[in-house]
Every structure is written in structure tokens, then in C-alpha cells.
Design a protein around this motif. Structure first.
Motif, PDB file in Angstrom:
ATOM      1  N   PHE B 354       0.853  -1.142   0.087  1.00 15.71           N
ATOM      2  CA  PHE B 354       0.075   0.168  -0.012  1.00 15.71           C
ATOM      3  C   PHE B 354       0.934   1.362  -0.141  1.00 15.71           C
ATOM      4  O   PHE B 354       1.651   1.194   0.911  1.00 15.71           O
ATOM      5  N   LYS B 355       0.700   2.112  -1.089  1.00 12.94           N
ATOM      6  CA  LYS B 355       1.270   3.457  -1.070  1.00 12.94           C
ATOM      7  C   LYS B 355       0.925   4.023   0.104  1.00 12.94           C
ATOM      8  O   LYS B 355      -0.044   4.297   0.433  1.00 12.94           O
ATOM      9  N   VAL B 356       1.776   4.842   0.860  1.00 20.09           N
ATOM     10  CA  VAL B 356       1.488   5.760   1.841  1.00 20.09           C
ATOM     11  C   VAL B 356       1.953   7.072   1.594  1.00 20.09           C
ATOM     12  O   VAL B 356       3.125   7.415   1.270  1.00 20.09           O
ATOM     13  N   ARG B 357       0.938   7.918   1.777  1.00 17.40           N
ATOM     14  CA  ARG B 357       1.267   9.353   1.175  1.00 17.40           C
ATOM     15  C   ARG B 357       2.578   9.853   2.026  1.00 17.40           C
ATOM     16  O   ARG B 357       2.376   9.821   3.177  1.00 17.40           O
ATOM     17  N   GLY B 358       3.382  10.496   1.431  1.00 23.06           N
ATOM     18  CA  GLY B 358       4.590  10.994   2.131  1.00 23.06           C
ATOM     19  C   GLY B 358       5.621  10.113   2.558  1.00 23.06           C
ATOM     20  O   GLY B 358       6.676  10.509   2.814  1.00 23.06           O
ATOM     21  N   ALA B 359       5.315   8.742   2.748  1.00 21.76           N
ATOM     22  CA  ALA B 359       6.447   7.861   2.816  1.00 21.76           C
ATOM     23  C   ALA B 359       7.069   7.477   1.451  1.00 21.76           C
ATOM     24  O   ALA B 359       6.633   7.494   0.484  1.00 21.76           O
ATOM     25  N   ALA B 360       8.409   7.135   1.842  1.00 23.11           N
ATOM     26  CA  ALA B 360       9.267   6.896   0.632  1.00 23.11           C
ATOM     27  C   ALA B 360       9.041   5.661   0.078  1.00 23.11           C
ATOM     28  O   ALA B 360       9.046   5.534  -1.133  1.00 23.11           O
ATOM     29  N   THR B 361       8.838   4.435   1.020  1.00 25.00           N
ATOM     30  CA  THR B 361       8.796   3.345   0.614  1.00 25.00           C
ATOM     31  C   THR B 361       7.230   2.865   0.834  1.00 25.00           C
ATOM     32  O   THR B 361       6.800   3.282   2.094  1.00 25.00           O
ATOM     33  N   PRO B 362       6.741   2.051   0.101  1.00 27.07           N
ATOM     34  CA  PRO B 362       5.313   1.511   0.408  1.00 27.07           C
ATOM     35  C   PRO B 362       5.149   0.512   1.436  1.00 27.07           C
ATOM     36  O   PRO B 362       6.198   0.109   1.832  1.00 27.07           O
ATOM     37  N   THR B 363       4.191   0.550   2.221  1.00 27.52           N
ATOM     38  CA  THR B 363       3.912  -0.364   3.289  1.00 27.52           C
ATOM     39  C   THR B 363       3.633  -1.783   2.737  1.00 27.52           C
ATOM     40  O   THR B 363       2.747  -1.754   1.867  1.00 27.52           O
ATOM     41  N   VAL B 364       4.481  -2.908   3.122  1.00 28.56           N
ATOM     42  CA  VAL B 364       4.174  -4.137   2.585  1.00 28.56           C
ATOM     43  C   VAL B 364       3.073  -4.956   3.431  1.00 28.56           C
ATOM     44  O   VAL B 364       3.630  -5.179   4.660  1.00 28.56           O
TER      45      VAL B 364
END
Lengths: 274, 604
Positions: B354-364
Motif C-alpha cells: 500500500f502506498k502511504v502518502r508522504g512515505a518514501a517506501t510503500p508499506t508491505v
């Protein structure tokens, strides 16, 4: 099997008064030809500004028309107009809202942007443009206000549909294999219908004001047709110091708008499920 | 005897974004004139694809190598016109669901006559005569009258006879029967099988019988080819196979048919995705699930080893374990049941970010998770919130689409949301869900009876209005609701009662599996136990498989046969519930267990 029962609606005294006001207005509007003492138009200028009497309970206006009769006949466009506005705005807005909430993603964004665009135009501007195209009169005013209301009905319905869509029972329907149409019309829409009706009721009041405003500035109903908006905008009477018609018509508008807003709020309170 | 059909080195794969998906891996198969051969395997073993390749009924994008020879000529070398003729006159196919393969708007007579006249010049009058004769052959009485009838006036078994009549009428010498009796009652099943046997004797019709039921195959066919993960692992004469199966998988299939339905106390853990032929390249595909696996098994794909009596087996340890297998067969164990029950859900290498707004890497949320769920089995998925267990459920349901990996539910590949109403309905019969919160999972305006009836209307149109109503009431009584509760609104029901309604709704579609996502977590402990017992009873009577997602180890201990422990999207440990919960290997599992308040300790 018992029929599904609605959640109890708490009206209160104010609610009952509001219903009485609305019912009275509707009855008067329908039965105007039989109830009104005179015709709303075609009065004689010789009978201008007569004080209240047995023949003219509220007196006469600048054209010599019976003010009470004009109020009664005026209830017709003043109630029918907002009704058409609300119905049109819902007929167009609700399906768009459902599609937007259901499909999400790009479609949702595109619809949102399109609505922003419509939102950017003031009602009066839309009305003025329409009048240029189709000419003055009630239809142009109704269509203009309907267009202006579409973003409003769509946004609110979308928000509610989105909330409902994320509830487990809708997801369960999908997993069960129900078609999208069945989920929409058998489950989602009925469960948000009370909210939609509540919002429509409130919107009715606003539409009444907006239609009156368009009549007031001269791009709605064409005088001397009877209409509350036109009666409020009767500047000649005001200039000559006769306020009876203006105050009576404004009073009717306030009463109806107040009644609808109150009923809408009551419905809305009840539509919140626990 | 001469070979009517000869398949050699048939390999079929479907290209996909994550490389080729191997369906059939070097199958050799031979059907002699006048013989009946059974291709036995679980769903996903590649048996149906193999059968379809004989008619060249494969997707255009499929990559095919090897050859299929019919009466000595290659099917892949045929021109379109030749292929058409071949399909019309040489080979006939009978499918699992006869109702789906016949136009409901036309009479049985029209169906048969069209088939008869398609391949050759035949006057209508003689075609009618021929159709009447054919119906007589397949055992349909009052044939003349029945020609005027429509498919809905025929029972499933009768309709299957019509399909067989049509096959006989086409003059075909080979009949491909793809699970022709699976949808039929057991008694009808035997009649249809006997009919196929009689036709072989009388008309010399060869039959290639595709089935998952090895007992049915051995009792009606001359030869058996057992398929596993796209390859034939054992090919024997029926009598030889019954006497002494030589592959552990064949033995497992035969050994515990009677035990599949019973809820066994202990099921062995099965790692990986046994049905995926791609994953099993370069080793024995059955290795993961084989209790006889040794080091040699991962050393290349086993070659076919010839056996006495014109058969072969693909197992490097076949000679060493021959006696063990025979012994096992006479002492079927729970472990075998676990291997044999058909797979309901097989997922491989699932990943979801899931892409998290503002985070560099997506959450797996889910990271390389594979699982297998079998009929009648309960797999518990344990983890704290955020472990990815709910996302995993949503991936399996197809509400969310996976970034990588494959999901096969009840034999059908699923990838994200259903694309059509028909697919959605089909999925409804494969996998259902019961949610945690019984307060939002029911339509507040719908009574239990109308909710269940609505689902029955979708999946059981055959029941009729009254039939659906009585079925709905029966189902709701079965889950423990009384008449008054059946017609009450959800708001008038307690949480436990609502959850019972949700379970009845899930069962109404008669799905192969149900995901229970924290389904008892919102309930009081006493109600929890009632619902768990109900679930266990229902599993026993229907054979439905459960994927039981929970954070509560004590609940998992009660209901799950196997358990999978998840943390941060990946599986940290899996195995039989008893062994994982009493003797955990992973530190995280130990931590979870330590956190559970024990009965002896102070009350939580």
C-alpha cells in the motif's frame, strides 16, 4: 413475515407545526381556484392599494389585484418550482453520486472536478445564461437552479453512499455474488434514502428562496403572473408606502422554508444509524 | 491393440507477467481403441487442460509443445477445416454440467438433430429417427415424446445421457468425459458410468475419463493415469493399481476416501503450493507433501520407471517404499486424509503493498504468503492487528488485487475484482466471508429470511419461490434461530444471533470455503463457544473449509486444524495447530503464547 419497520421519527411540537404549515400550503395551492376570493390578475387600476375589507381581506396591490388571491395562486409556482428543482437535481445527482462512490478512483476524481466546475458558477449567472438561450420564464429558472444544485446533491449523496459502501453488509453482498445493480437498488439506495430525502427537504427550502430571488431580479416568472418572489419584489408598492403584499409574501416564504428546513433536520437526525 | 490417441511429451504453459505459468509438464498418454482410460487428479493438476488439448481447445496465447496423435495423425498439424471435421466426427466431449452445455431455448430433439446433421448429409426425417434410436440406446424411455421436451424438463442425469447420445450419434470413436458424473447423485453416477461402459463394449467407443475420484476411475476404467502438478506420476492398469499403488500420491488418493469427510483431529502441514507445476520444476512435485520424501526427491524431476504389466511410476524411491505403501493402504491415517481432500484454496507468493502518502517506501501488507486450504479443513491465521491477515483475506476474496502471486479458489484462478456479474455470482459459490462486526455486516432493513432468500434466489434458481423460502427457514433454524428471530430486523437481534444470520448467509450459497475474519471476536465468551461449536458442526455436515482469521490463540486452538502465524505481512510459522501451539519454533509465536492468560494464572 413482518415488513421492515422504519426507525421512529421524533417530530416534536415544532415538527407537527411544520407539517401543518406544509400541508396547508399544499392544499391551498391545489385548491386555489376554489378557495381564492378573486382572480389573481386582471384587477382594475382604479382599485389600487385598497385597505383590507370583506371583499379584499388583505387589500389590493398596485394593479388592483386582490393580495390574498395572489398569495393563494402564488403558492402554486412557489411550491411546484422548488419541487421540480429538487427532483431534477436528485434524478441527475444521485446516479452520478452512486457511480462515483461505487467506482472510485479516476471516475470519482473526474466527477469531482466536473462538479467543482459547475460549483464555480453562481446560480444567477447560470440562470442569466439560460435566459439568453431559452428566454425568460419559470422553466429556465428551474433548470438553472437544478444545475446549480447538482453538485450539492451529488456531493452529499456521494459522501453518504461511500460511507455505506464501506460497510460490511455491502461488501458481503458483493461476495455473495449479487450484481452491482441489485446491490445499489436493493441495499445501498434504500439505506441512504432517508438521508437523501432529508437533504432534499432542506434543499427544497433553499430552492424556494433562490427561485423567489430570480423572480425578484426579473429573470424568473414574468409578472403579472402570481408568485411570492414577484410579490416580494413589488418595488412600486414599496415606493408608495404599501407593504402589505410584500410582507405577506415574505411571510409565506419564511414559513415554508422554515417548515421544510425543520422537517429536513428532523429526518436527518433519524437517518443516522447506530 | 492399436493406439487411437497418443499424447507424447505434451507441455502447455500460459505466459503471464510473472513468467510462464506451467499447466502441463511433459504428459505422455495413450488410449487404445475400445479401451477406457481415466486421468485422475485434483483440480489444478492439469487433467482438464490435457483433455482440452486433444480438441485443440486451448487459449490462443497458450504455449504448447509435444504432440497429440489421433489415429496416427497430429492434431496440431490440422488445418482449421480439418480440425472442424475432426471435432464433429471423431471426438466427442461430455462436460461436468450438462445443463450448461445445452441451449435451454431449444428442444432435446433439435439439439440431437442439429448434431447429427452437422457432420454429414442427412434428411431431417431420418435424423429424427436416428435421434429417437440414440435416446433409446442411452436409456431414455419414451424417446419420441422426450424429443419434444426442453432441457429443463430433464433431470441432470437424463441430460447427461442426452449429451452421451449426441456423442454416440456423431460417430465419434473417442469420448472425452470431463467429470461427467461429479454433479450427479451417487446412484445416478453409477448408472451413467455403467452406460459409458456398455457403449464401449457395444460400439467400441473409447473413453478418456477425467475425474478426481480415483475409486470411480478404478472401478470403471481399464487404465489409470494419475496426474499431479501437470505431470503423470503413475500410469497403471486399473487392476494393478488397486492391488498395489506405487506412487505415494496414488496411495494417498486411494487410502482415505472414507476419511475425507470426517473431521480429523490432526492434519499434516502442507507447505508451498502443491498444485503449481511451475514451482515444482526440477524436483519431485509431490515432495513437499510426501511423508516418504528424502534428499533424492529434490534432485531433478523423477524419470518414469517402468513397472511390470505395462505401467510406470515417477518416484525415485518407488522400490524402497513399495511395501510401506501397501501397508498404508490398509491402515489409512489422518495424515493421508489431509493429503487427499481436494484443495479449495491455493495461493502462492502473494504480495500486496500500500502506498502511504508522504512515505518514501510503500508499506508491505502481505509479503510472499502461500497457503493451501483443503475441503473440510480449518486453517487458522493468527497475528496481531497490522500483521496483514485481514488483507490476506481480502486478496483471497478478490476485493483487493495482489501485486504478485496467484490465487486459485475452487479450481478457478482469481485476480482482483470480478469482471462480470456472472463471474461475481460464480465466485459467490466458491468463497464466502463472515465479518467481525455483526452490527454492520447485515442490511439493517432486511430480515434474516429475506436476506437468505435473496442469496438463494441468486444461486438456487431451481428451487422456486416456495422452495427458497422453506430452505431459508431451514438454514436459519440450523444455525439456531427461532421463527420469530427469522423475521425480525437485525436491530432486534443480539450480536450472537446476528453472527448466526451472517453464517447462514455465507452458507446459503453452498460455498467451498468461508473466510471467518475475527468472526467471534466481538462476542461474549459463552456465545463465542456456541458459535464455534456451530461452525464445527456445520463443517462436519457440509465439508466446507474455513479460513479462520483471529488474533485470539485460544479460539484458534479450539477450531483450527492447522495454523499460520503472521507478522508484518509474512508467515513466521505454520503447522498443525497442536504442534505450533504446544511446541512453537519461532520466537514470535512463543511471545504470542506467553501473552495469553492461562487458566491457572490470574484472570485477565
Amino acid at each position: 413475515m413482518s415488513k421492515p419497520r422504519r426507525r421512529a421519527l421524533r417530530l416534536g411540537v415544532a415538527g407537527w407545526i411544520a407539517i401543518a404549515v406544509v400541508v396547508t400550503a399544499v392544499v391551498v395551492a391545489i385548491a386555489a381556484p376554489w378557495l381564492a376570493p378573486q382572480l389573481p390578475t386582471g384587477g382594475s387600476i382604479l382599485e389600487q392599494f385598497e385597505p383590507p375589507s370583506v371583499t379584499h381581506p388583505l387589500g389590493t396591490d398596485v394593479d388592483g389585484n386582490d393580495i390574498l388571491s395572489r398569495l393563494m395562486y402564488g403558492a402554486r409556482p412557489s411550491l411546484l418550482g422548488p419541487l421540480l428543482v429538487v427532483v431534477l437535481a436528485l434524478l441527475i445527482g444521485v446516479p452520478i453520486a452512486l457511480a462515483s462512490a461505487w467506482r472510485g478512483g479516476v471516475i470519482d476524481t473526474a466527477i469531482g472536478r466536473a462538479l467543482d466546475l459547475i460549483f464555480a458558477f453562481p446560480t444567477v449567472l447560470i440562470a442569466a445564461l439560460l435566459v439568453l438561450v431559452v428566454g425568460r420564464g419559470l422553466p429556465a429558472a428551474i433548470v438553472a437552479i437544478s444545475i446549480a444544485y447538482i453538485p450539492y446533491t451529488t456531493r452529499l449523496t456521494r459522501t453518504m453512499a461511500l460511507r455505506e459502501r464501506n460497510k460490511a453488509y455491502i461488501l458481503a453482498c458483493e461476495v455473495q455474488g449479487l450484481s452491482t445493480a441489485a446491490i445499489m437498488f436493493r441495499h445501498l439506495l434504500p439505506n441512504i434514502s432517508r438521508f437523501i430525502i432529508a437533504q432534499a427537504t432542506i434543499a427544497f427550502g433553499f430552492a424556494l428562496i433562490d427561485l423567489a430571488a430570480l423572480s425578484f431580479i426579473g429573470i424568473g416568472i414574468i409578472p403579472p403572473a402570481p408568485d411570492w418572489g414577484i410579490m416580494v419584489g413589488d418595488t412600486t408598492s414599496i415606493a408608495q408606502g404599501n407593504y402589505t403584499g410584500v410582507i405577506a409574501a415574505a411571510g409565506c416564504i419564511v414559513a415554508i422554508v422554515g417548515a421544510f428546513t425543520l422537517l429536513g433536520n428532523r429526518l436527518d437526525e433519524g437517518s443516522e444509524l447506530k | 491393440m492399436t493406439a487411437l490417441l497418443e499424447i507424447s511429451g505434451l507441455t502447455i504453459s500460459i505466459p503471464s507477467s510473472s513468467g510462464d505459468h506451467l499447466l502441463v509438464d511433459g504428459v505422455d498418454l495413450r488410449v487404445d481403441t475400445g479401451s477406457s482410460v481415466a486421468l485422475v487428479g485434483e483440480s489444478g493438476s492439469g487433467k482438464s487442460v490435457t483433455a482440452r488439448s486433444i480438441l485443440r481447445l486451448l487459449p490462443d496465447r497458450a504455449k504448447v509443445s509435444g504432440d497429440v496423435l489421433f489415429e496416427g495423425s497430429s492434431i496440431f498439424a490440422m488445418s482449421n477445416a480439418e480440425l472442424m471435421r475432426f471435432r464433429q466426427t471423431k471426438v466427442a466431449m461430455v462436460f461436468q454440467d450438462p445443463r450448461a452445455s445445452i441451449n435451454p431455448m431449444r428442444t432435446i430433439g433439435d439439439f440431437l438433430i442439429d448434431g447429427l446433421r452437422a457432420g454429414r448429409d442427412l434428411a431431417r426425417a431420418s435424423a429424427v429417427e436416428e435421434a429417437t434410436r440414440l435416446l433409446g440406446i442411452v436409456g431414455v424411455s419414451r424417446a419420441e415424446d422426450r424429443l419434444q421436451q426442453y432441457p429443463h424438463e430433464f433431470s441432470g442425469g437424463m441430460l447427461q445421457r442426452v449429451m452421451i447420445a449426441s456423442a454416440v450419434g456423431s460417430g465419434a470413436t473417442l469420448l472425452l468425459a470431463d467429470e461427467p458424473t461429479t454433479a450427479l447423485d451417487v446412484s445416478i453416477q453409477a448408472e451413467v458410468m455403467a452406460l459409458l461402459g456398455g457403449l464401449r463394449d457395444e460400439f467400441g467407443l473409447s473413453v478418456l475419463f477425467i475425474t478426481h475420484d480415483i475409486d470411480l476411475a478404478t472401478s470403471h476404467c481399464d487404465r489409470i493415469d494419475v496426474m499431479y502438478a501437470g505431470a503423470v506420476v503413475e500410469s497403471r492398469a486399473s487392476s494393478d493399481l488397486v492391488a498395489a499403488p506405487r506412487h505415494p500420491y496414488s496411495a494417498a488418493l486411494m487410502g482415505c476416501r472414507t476419511h475425507i469427510e470426517s473431521r480429523s483431529a490432526r492434519l499434516v502441514a502442507i507447505d508451498g503450493a502443491p498444485i503449481n507445476a511451475s514451482a515444482a520444476r526440477g524436483r519431485c512435485a509431490f515432495e513437499d507433501r510426501c511423508s516418504f520424501a528424502a534428499a533424492a526427491c529434490s534432485d531433478g524431476r523423477p524419470d518414469a520407471m517402468s513397472l511390470a504389466g505395462d505401467g510406470y511410476v515417477r518416484c525415485v524411491r518407488a522400490d524402497e517404499i513399495a511395501n510401506d505403501l501397501v501397508r498404508l493402504l490398509h491402515r489409512p491415517s489422518d495424515e493421508l486424509a489431509a493429503v487427499v481432500a481436494p484443495i479449495v484454496i491455493a495461493a502462492t507468493g502473494l504480495r500486496k503493498e500500500f502506498k502511504v502518502r508522504g512515505a518514501a517506501t510503500p508499506t508491505v501488507a502481505v509479503d510472499d504468503v502461500s497457503l493451501t486450504l483443503r475441503r473440510g479443513e480449518t486453517l487458522g491465521i493468527v497475528g496481531e492487528s497490522g500483521s496483514g491477515k485481514t488483507t490476506l483475506g481480502r486478496l483471497l476474496l478478490g476485493i483487493e488485487s495482489a501485486d504478485a502471486g496467484t490465487i486459485v479458489v475452487d479450481g478457478a484462478l482469481r485476480d482482483g475484482r470480478a469482471r462480470s456479474a456472472a463471474e461475481r455470482r460464480k465466485r459467490g459459490r466458491q468463497l464466502q466471508i463472515v465479518f467481525q462486526d455483526p452490527y454492520t455486516s447485515l442490511d439493517p432493513r432486511q430480515t434474516p429470511v429475506s436476506a437468505v432468500t435473496e442469496i438463494l434466489a441468486l444461486h438456487r434458481a431451481d428451487l422456486g419461490r416456495d422452495g427458497r423460502l422453506s430452505s431459508a427457514v431451514r438454514l436459519l433454524r440450523e444455525v439456531g434461530l427461532d421463527d420469530r428471530q427469522c423475521s425480525a430486523l437485525p436491530a432486534e437481534l443480539s450480536g450472537g444471533q446476528r453472527q448466526r444470520v451472517a453464517i447462514a448467509k455465507a452458507l446459503a450459497a453452498d460455498p467451498a470455503a468461508i473466510i471467518l475474519d475475527e468472526a467471534v471476536s466481538g462476542l461474549d465468551v459463552s456465545i463465542q463457544a456456541q458459535v464455534l461449536n456451530l461452525l464445527a458442526d456445520l463443517q462436519e455436515s457440509t465439508g466446507v473449509a474455513y479460513l479462520f482469521i483471529s488474533h485470539d490463540l485460544s479460539v484458534i486452538r479450539q477450531i483450527a486444524h492447522r495454523v499460520m502465524v503472521m507478522r508484518d505481512g509474512s508467515v513466521v510459522e505454520e503447522g498443525a495447530t497442536v504442534s505450533v501451539l504446544t511446541d512453537p519454533v519461532a520466537d514470535y509465536t512463543k511471545q504470542l503464547l506467553a501473552a495469553v492468560p492461562s487458566a491457572a494464572g490470574p484472570a485477565a
